[in-house]
Design a protein around this motif. Structure first.
Motif, PDB file in Angstrom:
ATOM      1  N   GLY A  13       0.813  -1.211   0.000  1.00  0.00           N
ATOM      2  CA  GLY A  13       0.000   0.000   0.000  1.00  0.00           C
ATOM      3  C   GLY A  13       0.844   1.258   0.000  1.00  0.00           C
ATOM      4  N   GLN A  14       0.174   2.393   0.116  1.00  0.00           N
ATOM      5  CA  GLN A  14       0.861   3.683   0.021  1.00  0.00           C
ATOM      6  C   GLN A  14       0.273   4.658   1.029  1.00  0.00           C
ATOM      7  OE1 GLN A  14       1.110   5.317  -3.940  1.00  0.00           O
ATOM      8  NE2 GLN A  14       1.295   7.420  -3.178  1.00  0.00           N
ATOM      9  N   ILE A  15       1.168   5.432   1.641  1.00  0.00           N
ATOM     10  CA  ILE A  15       0.775   6.508   2.562  1.00  0.00           C
ATOM     11  C   ILE A  15       1.403   7.797   2.046  1.00  0.00           C
ATOM     12  CG2 ILE A  15       0.883   7.389   4.919  1.00  0.00           C
ATOM     13  CD1 ILE A  15       1.187   4.507   5.870  1.00  0.00           C
ATOM     14  N   GLU A  16       0.607   8.845   1.987  1.00  0.00           N
ATOM     15  CA  GLU A  16       1.104  10.129   1.496  1.00  0.00           C
ATOM     16  C   GLU A  16       0.756  11.224   2.491  1.00  0.00           C
ATOM     17  OE1 GLU A  16      -0.590  12.528  -1.956  1.00  0.00           O
ATOM     18  OE2 GLU A  16       1.201  11.658  -2.870  1.00  0.00           O
ATOM     19  N   VAL A  17       1.771  12.011   2.857  1.00  0.00           N
ATOM     20  CA  VAL A  17       1.597  13.189   3.708  1.00  0.00           C
ATOM     21  C   VAL A  17       1.803  14.407   2.817  1.00  0.00           C
ATOM     22  CG1 VAL A  17       2.392  14.432   5.740  1.00  0.00           C
ATOM     23  CG2 VAL A  17       2.451  11.927   5.716  1.00  0.00           C
ATOM     24  N   GLU A  18       0.765  15.216   2.690  1.00  0.00           N
ATOM     25  CA  GLU A  18       0.795  16.320   1.719  1.00  0.00           C
ATOM     26  C   GLU A  18       0.547  17.645   2.439  1.00  0.00           C
ATOM     27  OE1 GLU A  18      -1.176  17.437  -2.629  1.00  0.00           O
ATOM     28  OE2 GLU A  18      -2.088  15.920  -1.334  1.00  0.00           O
ATOM     29  N   LEU A  19       1.372  18.652   2.103  1.00  0.00           N
ATOM     30  CA  LEU A  19       1.240  20.005   2.659  1.00  0.00           C
ATOM     31  C   LEU A  19       0.735  20.923   1.555  1.00  0.00           C
ATOM     32  CD1 LEU A  19       1.727  22.065   4.951  1.00  0.00           C
ATOM     33  CD2 LEU A  19       4.069  22.315   4.103  1.00  0.00           C
ATOM     34  N   LEU A  20      -0.358  21.631   1.826  1.00  0.00           N
ATOM     35  CA  LEU A  20      -0.994  22.486   0.824  1.00  0.00           C
ATOM     36  C   LEU A  20      -1.346  23.840   1.418  1.00  0.00           C
ATOM     37  CD1 LEU A  20      -3.568  19.861  -0.535  1.00  0.00           C
ATOM     38  CD2 LEU A  20      -1.402  20.493  -1.631  1.00  0.00           C
ATOM     39  N   GLU A  21      -1.613  24.776   0.501  1.00  0.00           N
ATOM     40  CA  GLU A  21      -2.168  26.073   0.882  1.00  0.00           C
ATOM     41  C   GLU A  21      -3.595  26.147   0.360  1.00  0.00           C
ATOM     42  OE1 GLU A  21       0.268  29.770   0.808  1.00  0.00           O
ATOM     43  OE2 GLU A  21       1.655  28.514  -0.329  1.00  0.00           O
ATOM     44  N   GLU A  22      -4.473  26.743   1.134  1.00  0.00           N
ATOM     45  CA  GLU A  22      -5.868  26.863   0.739  1.00  0.00           C
ATOM     46  C   GLU A  22      -6.300  28.311   0.882  1.00  0.00           C
ATOM     47  OE1 GLU A  22      -9.320  25.346   3.203  1.00  0.00           O
ATOM     48  OE2 GLU A  22      -9.268  23.821   1.611  1.00  0.00           O
ATOM     49  N   ASP A  23      -6.707  28.918  -0.239  1.00  0.00           N
ATOM     50  CA  ASP A  23      -7.152  30.307  -0.231  1.00  0.00           C
ATOM     51  C   ASP A  23      -8.635  30.370   0.068  1.00  0.00           C
ATOM     52  OD1 ASP A  23      -4.633  31.287  -0.882  1.00  0.00           O
ATOM     53  OD2 ASP A  23      -4.983  31.017  -3.039  1.00  0.00           O
ATOM     54  N   ALA A  24      -8.999  31.282   0.978  1.00  0.00           N
ATOM     55  CA  ALA A  24     -10.417  31.456   1.315  1.00  0.00           C
ATOM     56  C   ALA A  24     -11.084  32.454   0.399  1.00  0.00           C
ATOM     57  CB  ALA A  24     -10.569  31.905   2.769  1.00  0.00           C
ATOM     58  N   GLY A  25     -10.312  33.377  -0.193  1.00  0.00           N
ATOM     59  CA  GLY A  25     -10.864  34.365  -1.103  1.00  0.00           C
ATOM     60  C   GLY A  25     -11.519  35.519  -0.376  1.00  0.00           C
ATOM     61  N   ALA A  26     -11.783  36.581  -1.105  1.00  0.00           N
ATOM     62  CA  ALA A  26     -12.501  37.767  -0.601  1.00  0.00           C
ATOM     63  C   ALA A  26     -11.845  38.335   0.649  1.00  0.00           C
ATOM     64  CB  ALA A  26     -13.959  37.439  -0.328  1.00  0.00           C
ATOM     65  N   GLY A  27     -10.524  38.449   0.615  1.00  0.00           N
ATOM     66  CA  GLY A  27      -9.821  39.063   1.734  1.00  0.00           C
ATOM     67  C   GLY A  27      -9.593  38.174   2.932  1.00  0.00           C
ATOM     68  N   GLU A  28     -10.062  36.923   2.889  1.00  0.00           N
ATOM     69  CA  GLU A  28      -9.862  36.015   4.018  1.00  0.00           C
ATOM     70  C   GLU A  28      -8.426  35.478   4.010  1.00  0.00           C
ATOM     71  OE1 GLU A  28     -11.936  35.393   6.412  1.00  0.00           O
ATOM     72  OE2 GLU A  28     -13.497  36.678   5.550  1.00  0.00           O
ATOM     73  N   PRO A  29      -7.874  35.179   5.194  1.00  0.00           N
ATOM     74  CA  PRO A  29      -6.471  34.766   5.243  1.00  0.00           C
ATOM     75  C   PRO A  29      -6.194  33.378   4.686  1.00  0.00           C
ATOM     76  CG  PRO A  29      -7.464  34.652   7.425  1.00  0.00           C
ATOM     77  CD  PRO A  29      -8.473  35.319   6.526  1.00  0.00           C
ATOM     78  N   GLY A  30      -7.197  32.497   4.621  1.00  0.00           N
ATOM     79  CA  GLY A  30      -6.953  31.149   4.112  1.00  0.00           C
ATOM     80  C   GLY A  30      -6.363  30.243   5.183  1.00  0.00           C
ATOM     81  N   SER A  31      -5.891  29.047   4.748  1.00  0.00           N
ATOM     82  CA  SER A  31      -5.413  28.040   5.700  1.00  0.00           C
ATOM     83  C   SER A  31      -4.223  27.296   5.140  1.00  0.00           C
ATOM     84  CB  SER A  31      -6.533  27.020   6.018  1.00  0.00           C
ATOM     85  OG  SER A  31      -7.686  27.670   6.487  1.00  0.00           O
ATOM     86  N   ILE A  32      -3.436  26.696   6.058  1.00  0.00           N
ATOM     87  CA  ILE A  32      -2.405  25.724   5.708  1.00  0.00           C
ATOM     88  C   ILE A  32      -3.027  24.346   5.960  1.00  0.00           C
ATOM     89  CG2 ILE A  32      -0.118  24.853   6.237  1.00  0.00           C
ATOM     90  CD1 ILE A  32      -0.102  27.561   4.923  1.00  0.00           C
ATOM     91  N   VAL A  33      -2.980  23.477   4.959  1.00  0.00           N
ATOM     92  CA  VAL A  33      -3.676  22.193   5.009  1.00  0.00           C
ATOM     93  C   VAL A  33      -2.656  21.063   4.966  1.00  0.00           C
ATOM     94  CG1 VAL A  33      -5.411  20.720   3.925  1.00  0.00           C
ATOM     95  CG2 VAL A  33      -5.662  23.212   3.860  1.00  0.00           C
ATOM     96  N   SER A  91      -3.102  10.582   3.945  1.00  0.00           N
ATOM     97  CA  SER A  91      -3.983   9.620   3.284  1.00  0.00           C
ATOM     98  C   SER A  91      -3.284   8.275   3.149  1.00  0.00           C
ATOM     99  CB  SER A  91      -4.408  10.140   1.907  1.00  0.00           C
ATOM    100  OG  SER A  91      -3.277  10.414   1.108  1.00  0.00           O
ATOM    101  N   ASP A  92      -4.091   7.217   3.150  1.00  0.00           N
ATOM    102  CA  ASP A  92      -3.541   5.871   3.011  1.00  0.00           C
ATOM    103  C   ASP A  92      -4.429   5.060   2.082  1.00  0.00           C
ATOM    104  OD1 ASP A  92      -5.647   4.355   4.518  1.00  0.00           O
ATOM    105  OD2 ASP A  92      -4.924   5.563   6.195  1.00  0.00           O
ATOM    106  N   THR A  93      -3.977   3.885   1.739  1.00  0.00           N
ATOM    107  CA  THR A  93      -4.742   2.969   0.877  1.00  0.00           C
ATOM    108  C   THR A  93      -5.150   1.741   1.679  1.00  0.00           C
ATOM    109  OG1 THR A  93      -2.675   1.958   0.104  1.00  0.00           O
ATOM    110  CG2 THR A  93      -3.588   3.758  -1.213  1.00  0.00           C
TER     111      THR A  93
END
Length: 456
Positions: free
Chosen positions: A356-376, A380-382
């Protein structure tokens, strides 16, 4: 005082006040109307006589003479039942003309106050049959109307009070049905439900009460389960320790160091369980101490992946880290975040089969309209996935999706609950999505308000 009684008294007072107001207003309108009719009938005649008498008083140096009747001249009424009466400010008769008696003229005539230089110099009364008839109407009509209004008002007040009483009882019926249910809840009958008989504000109160009662029932059930789970988890290592000590005590043989190893293992497990419970209680109470400092989240995740890489390789599972953004710095507690992501990754490694496979992923998420957004961060695994019936409880304390799994191999079921508490202590959120037979993903969102790019 009960609400129904307060409502009844308020309605009764309103009905009584309106009846009194209506009676007084009717009396005033009728009286004013008759007086206006009287004035319009002989108003000009009385005004003419008043002007002549005031002129006479002024011409005689501010005094009344015996021939005051001469002041009227041809304005004086002639013959018939017409009469005039002039009184001084002291009610002395200065002039009396016509056959009607003075008392009759005063009672049924039109009165006009004579003034000179702002002072009252006398009172003029004018009488004739038409004026007498209108005056009688002015006196008698309001009395007659009030005489008719009083029985009607009494009847109306009686009917109004009955309606007010029934209305007050009807409006408070929902509250009377709710009160016994509230008493039952106060006596500890959590989960009791109140009847929802209306869809107005009373119905909304009943709905809110029912929701609160269900939440209290769930909280009480959770508390009892929590106590039972804690007792069960503590009982296992304590039973092992007690059994080993009883065995050593009854054998009478010296205790070998090797025989103490199981006791040490159980003590370590017991200490870890107590520590986890303490941290979880602090997190749920919002009193978890955090040593915030600039933390490179990407570096933290790489270290976790590198730390677990040998175990993953030994198990035949591919463990990978993917950074979908620049290295992000957060003002956070690195030890708490390490515990969160280490727990999620270890769980994924435990349930992912060979190949199987395990993945650790770091992303940025924009909230839009002046919102600061999040670090995600997504872990995930199989693995086999989690059944939908377990999803709502996956972050509950002591909850295990595999009830048959050994506590020694699977832990106490506090890891995800602690992870959720630590993430929420950082003002973040954690969620789970899973498909049976395909795998599971845990998503952690941390507000970007606490983050900045390493290149800043």
């Amino acid at each position: 005082m009960k609400v129904s009684r307060k409502l009844f008294l308020a309605l009764a007072a309103f009905i009584l006040a309106m009846c009194v107001l209506f009676g007084l207003l009717t009396h005033w309108i009728v009286r004013a109307s008759v007086e206006a009719a009287v004035d319009s009938t002989r108003g000009e005649v009385v005004a003419s006589l008043s002007e002549a008498l005031v002129a006479y008083y002024r011409e005689h140096g501010g005094a009344w003479e015996e021939d005051a009747a001469a002041a009227l001249g041809d304005r004086a009424p002639a013959g018939g039942d017409t009469g005039i009466l002039l009184l001084s400010p002291d009610n002395e008769v200065l002039l009396h003309q016509g056959p009607p008696a003075g008392t009759l003229i005063r009672r049924l005539g039109i009165r006009s106050t004579l003034r000179w230089d702002g002072q009252a110099i006398g009172s003029l009364y004018y009488y004739d049959p038409d004026v007498a008839m209108l005056t009688k109407l002015r006196i008698g009509l309001p009395i007659s109307i009030l005489t008719l209004l009083v029985p009607g008002a009494i009847l109306f007040i009686g009917i109004g009070l009955v309606v007010a009483w029934r209305l007050s009882r009807r409006l408070t019926a929902a509250l009377r049905q709710l009160m016994p249910v509230i008493d039952r809840l106060g006596r500890g009958e959590y989960g009791v439900q109140a009847p929802v008989v209306t869809r107005d504000e009373y119905g909304q109160v009943a709905d809110a009460f029912n929701r609160m009662s269900r939440l209290l029932q769930e909280a009480e059930a959770s508390r009892r389960q929590w106590v039972a789970d804690v007792a069960h988890e503590l009982r296992t290592p304590i039973t092992v320790i007690r059994g080993q000590l009883d065995l050593a005590q009854h054998s009478g043989d010296p205790v070998d160091p090797e025989s103490l190893l199981p006791l040490q293992d159980e003590l370590i497990r017991l200490t870890g369980l107590v520590d986890d419970l303490h941290q979880l209680s602090l997190a749920e109470a919002g009193k978890l101490p955090l040593e915030r400092q600039p933390t490179d989240l990407a570096l933290l995740l790489r270290r976790i992946v590198d730390r677990l890489a040998p175990e993953a390789e030994h198990k035949g599972v591919r463990l990978a880290f993917r950074c979908g953004t620049g290295a992000a710095l957060l003002t956070a507690d690195p030890n708490r975040l390490t515990q969160v992501f280490l727990n999620l990754t270890v769980n994924a490694l435990r349930y992912t089969p060979r190949g199987g496979q395990i993945e650790v992923e770091l992303l940025e998420e924009d909230a839009g309209a002046g919102e600061p957004g999040s670090i995600v961060v997504v872990v995930s695994d199989t693995g086999p996935g989690i059944e939908p019936r377990h999803a709502p409880h996956i972050f509950d304390r002591f909850y295990r999706t595999d009830e048959a799994r050994s506590r020694h191999s699977g832990g106490a079921g506090l890891g995800l609950a602690i992870a959720k508490g630590f993430v929420e202590a950082h003002a973040g959120t954690i969620g789970m999505s899973s498909v049976v037979g395909e795998g599971t993903s845990f998503t952690v969102r941390l507000p970007r308000a606490q983050a900045r790019c390493c290149s800043d």
